[in-house]
Design an enzyme around this catalytic site. Sequence first.
Site, PDB file in Angstrom:
ATOM      1  N   GLU A  33       3.555   5.325  -3.657  1.00 14.17           N
ATOM      2  CA  GLU A  33       4.160   6.692  -2.300  1.00 14.17           C
ATOM      3  C   GLU A  33       4.849   7.267  -1.874  1.00 14.17           C
ATOM      4  O   GLU A  33       5.569   8.662  -1.815  1.00 14.17           O
ATOM      5  CB  GLU A  33       2.292   7.112  -1.205  1.00 14.17           C
ATOM      6  CG  GLU A  33       2.236   7.958  -0.170  1.00 14.17           C
ATOM      7  CD  GLU A  33       1.621   7.957   0.633  1.00 14.17           C
ATOM      8  OE1 GLU A  33      -0.201   7.390   0.359  1.00 14.17           O
ATOM      9  OE2 GLU A  33       1.719   8.194   1.649  1.00 14.17           O
ATOM     10  N   ASP A  34       5.733   6.118  -1.437  1.00 12.76           N
ATOM     11  CA  ASP A  34       7.205   6.111  -0.481  1.00 12.76           C
ATOM     12  C   ASP A  34       8.142   5.636  -1.626  1.00 12.76           C
ATOM     13  O   ASP A  34       9.528   5.434  -0.939  1.00 12.76           O
ATOM     14  CB  ASP A  34       6.838   5.468   0.385  1.00 12.76           C
ATOM     15  CG  ASP A  34       5.688   6.420   1.697  1.00 12.76           C
ATOM     16  OD1 ASP A  34       5.838   7.812   1.204  1.00 12.76           O
ATOM     17  OD2 ASP A  34       5.025   5.598   2.826  1.00 12.76           O
TER      18      ASP A  34
ATOM     19  N   HIS B 265       0.695  -1.065  -0.296  1.00  2.73           N
ATOM     20  CA  HIS B 265       0.397  -0.166   0.404  1.00  2.73           C
ATOM     21  C   HIS B 265       0.820   0.955   0.102  1.00  2.73           C
ATOM     22  O   HIS B 265       0.364   2.070  -0.473  1.00  2.73           O
ATOM     23  CB  HIS B 265      -0.832   0.037   1.387  1.00  2.73           C
ATOM     24  CG  HIS B 265      -0.809  -0.004   2.455  1.00  2.73           C
ATOM     25  ND1 HIS B 265       0.225  -0.650   2.976  1.00  2.73           N
ATOM     26  CD2 HIS B 265      -0.054   1.678   2.700  1.00  2.73           C
ATOM     27  CE1 HIS B 265       0.850  -0.004   4.522  1.00  2.73           C
ATOM     28  NE2 HIS B 265       0.458   1.380   4.362  1.00  2.73           N
TER      29      HIS B 265
HETATM   30  P1  NDP Z   1       2.087  13.067   9.203  1.00  2.12           P
HETATM   31  O1  NDP Z   1       1.014  13.497  10.731  1.00  2.12           O
HETATM   32  O2  NDP Z   1       1.163  12.455   8.535  1.00  2.12           O
HETATM   33  O3  NDP Z   1       2.865  10.930  10.457  1.00  2.12           O
HETATM   34  C1  NDP Z   1       2.108  10.069  10.591  1.00  2.12           C
HETATM   35  C2  NDP Z   1       2.444   9.628   9.062  1.00  2.12           C
HETATM   36  O4  NDP Z   1       4.005   8.637   9.193  1.00  2.12           O
HETATM   37  C3  NDP Z   1       1.467   8.090   9.496  1.00  2.12           C
HETATM   38  O5  NDP Z   1       0.086   7.919   9.109  1.00  2.12           O
HETATM   39  C4  NDP Z   1       2.808   6.849   8.782  1.00  2.12           C
HETATM   40  O6  NDP Z   1       2.730   6.757   7.685  1.00  2.12           O
HETATM   41  C5  NDP Z   1       3.710   7.349   8.976  1.00  2.12           C
HETATM   42  N1  NDP Z   1       4.547   6.844  10.693  1.00  2.12           N
HETATM   43  C6  NDP Z   1       5.614   6.205  10.001  1.00  2.12           C
HETATM   44  N2  NDP Z   1       6.612   6.131  11.130  1.00  2.12           N
HETATM   45  C7  NDP Z   1       5.216   6.108  12.131  1.00  2.12           C
HETATM   46  C8  NDP Z   1       5.573   5.685  13.435  1.00  2.12           C
HETATM   47  N3  NDP Z   1       6.061   4.924  14.195  1.00  2.12           N
HETATM   48  N4  NDP Z   1       4.272   6.178  13.842  1.00  2.12           N
HETATM   49  C9  NDP Z   1       3.024   6.361  13.064  1.00  2.12           C
HETATM   50  N5  NDP Z   1       2.935   6.689  11.981  1.00  2.12           N
HETATM   51  C10 NDP Z   1       4.056   5.999  11.219  1.00  2.12           C
HETATM   52  O7  NDP Z   1       3.381  13.370   9.023  1.00  2.12           O
HETATM   53  P2  NDP Z   1       3.947  14.800   8.324  1.00  2.12           P
HETATM   54  O8  NDP Z   1       5.610  15.096   8.893  1.00  2.12           O
HETATM   55  O9  NDP Z   1       3.662  14.448   7.430  1.00  2.12           O
HETATM   56  O10 NDP Z   1       2.779  15.885   9.112  1.00  2.12           O
HETATM   57  C11 NDP Z   1       1.807  16.018   8.472  1.00  2.12           C
HETATM   58  C12 NDP Z   1       0.995  16.916   9.239  1.00  2.12           C
HETATM   59  O11 NDP Z   1       0.651  16.497  10.268  1.00  2.12           O
HETATM   60  C13 NDP Z   1       0.367  18.215   8.719  1.00  2.12           C
HETATM   61  O12 NDP Z   1       0.267  18.543   7.775  1.00  2.12           O
HETATM   62  C14 NDP Z   1      -0.045  19.003  10.044  1.00  2.12           C
HETATM   63  O13 NDP Z   1      -1.297  18.971   9.766  1.00  2.12           O
HETATM   64  C15 NDP Z   1       0.565  17.850  11.190  1.00  2.12           C
HETATM   65  N6  NDP Z   1       1.368  18.610  12.340  1.00  2.12           N
HETATM   66  C16 NDP Z   1       0.826  18.708  13.340  1.00  2.12           C
HETATM   67  C17 NDP Z   1       2.534  19.270  14.114  1.00  2.12           C
HETATM   68  C18 NDP Z   1       1.365  19.318  15.835  1.00  2.12           C
HETATM   69  O14 NDP Z   1       2.806  19.326  16.387  1.00  2.12           O
HETATM   70  N7  NDP Z   1       0.126  19.468  16.127  1.00  2.12           N
HETATM   71  C19 NDP Z   1       3.342  19.347  14.038  1.00  2.12           C
HETATM   72  C20 NDP Z   1       3.401  19.235  12.341  1.00  2.12           C
HETATM   73  C21 NDP Z   1       2.396  18.613  11.836  1.00  2.12           C
HETATM   74  P3  NDP Z   1       2.406   5.330   6.457  1.00  2.12           P
HETATM   75  O15 NDP Z   1       1.137   4.789   7.047  1.00  2.12           O
HETATM   76  O16 NDP Z   1       2.111   5.932   5.347  1.00  2.12           O
HETATM   77  O17 NDP Z   1       3.767   5.261   6.582  1.00  2.12           O
HETATM   78 ZN    ZN Z   2       0.609   3.049   5.907  1.00  3.13          ZN
END
Ligand code: NDP
Ligand code: ZN
Length: 186
Positions: free
Chosen positions: A70-71, A66
Amino acid sequence: TDPSLTFQLLSTAHFAAVAHSQQRRKSPSSPAYVQHPLHVAALLASPASSLHPNPPVEVLQAAMLHDVIEDTETTVQELRERFGDVVTNIVLECSDDKSLSKEARKQAQIDHSPHKSDEAKHVKLADKLSNLTDLMSAKGRPAGWSVQRIQEYFVWSKRVTDSCKHVNPGLGEKLDEIYRSGTFEL
Ligand code: NDP
Ligand code: ZN
């Protein structure tokens, strides 16, 4: 056990491991990225899933793949040649449009998830369940995430999965337990 099914599943797992070999998950121990797509597939096949005991092989393959569009460098054409249109189309449904900003991608997941195929909904549910499971433990989550950031992820994730959970009440219940408990290790 159907030998061709076993081969399909194991060769898909191998493909995902190779595709993600240079990537790590965002947590302090930097585990191999592939542990996540394998976890997503295992959740879909698990006794807790409503697909148990006969999960469609294409859904399990799409779960393992999946995040490759994307990655990783993997192309759509490569995926079609290797795994066929059914698996590839599920993967595409689960892939964010990387030309959008992060904010817009988050909103697109909320807006598009109700209209996805049942197969993609299954993968979405298990994907969020895997990520939330990681986020709940201090060792599993990305370093430096504030309580607010974790909570925001839970709220966003619920908005995505609420429109998918009807296809898999078993995993839907697992997600609801997490959202209800609202607690995570600090
Ligand atoms: P994300 O919030 O999208 O990061 C989570 C994603 O990272 C998951 O959906 C997963 O995607 C992947 N992932 C990789 N390692 C882990 C792990 N150990 N545990 C859980 N998930 C993991 O991060 P982004 O950096 O892309 O930021 C996107 C959004 O986050 C921004 O648009 C903003 O809204 C928010 N943000 C909020 C902050 C705050 O302090 N409130 C600060 C910065 C950003 P996958 O399944 O695809 O691997
Ligand atoms: Zn995923």
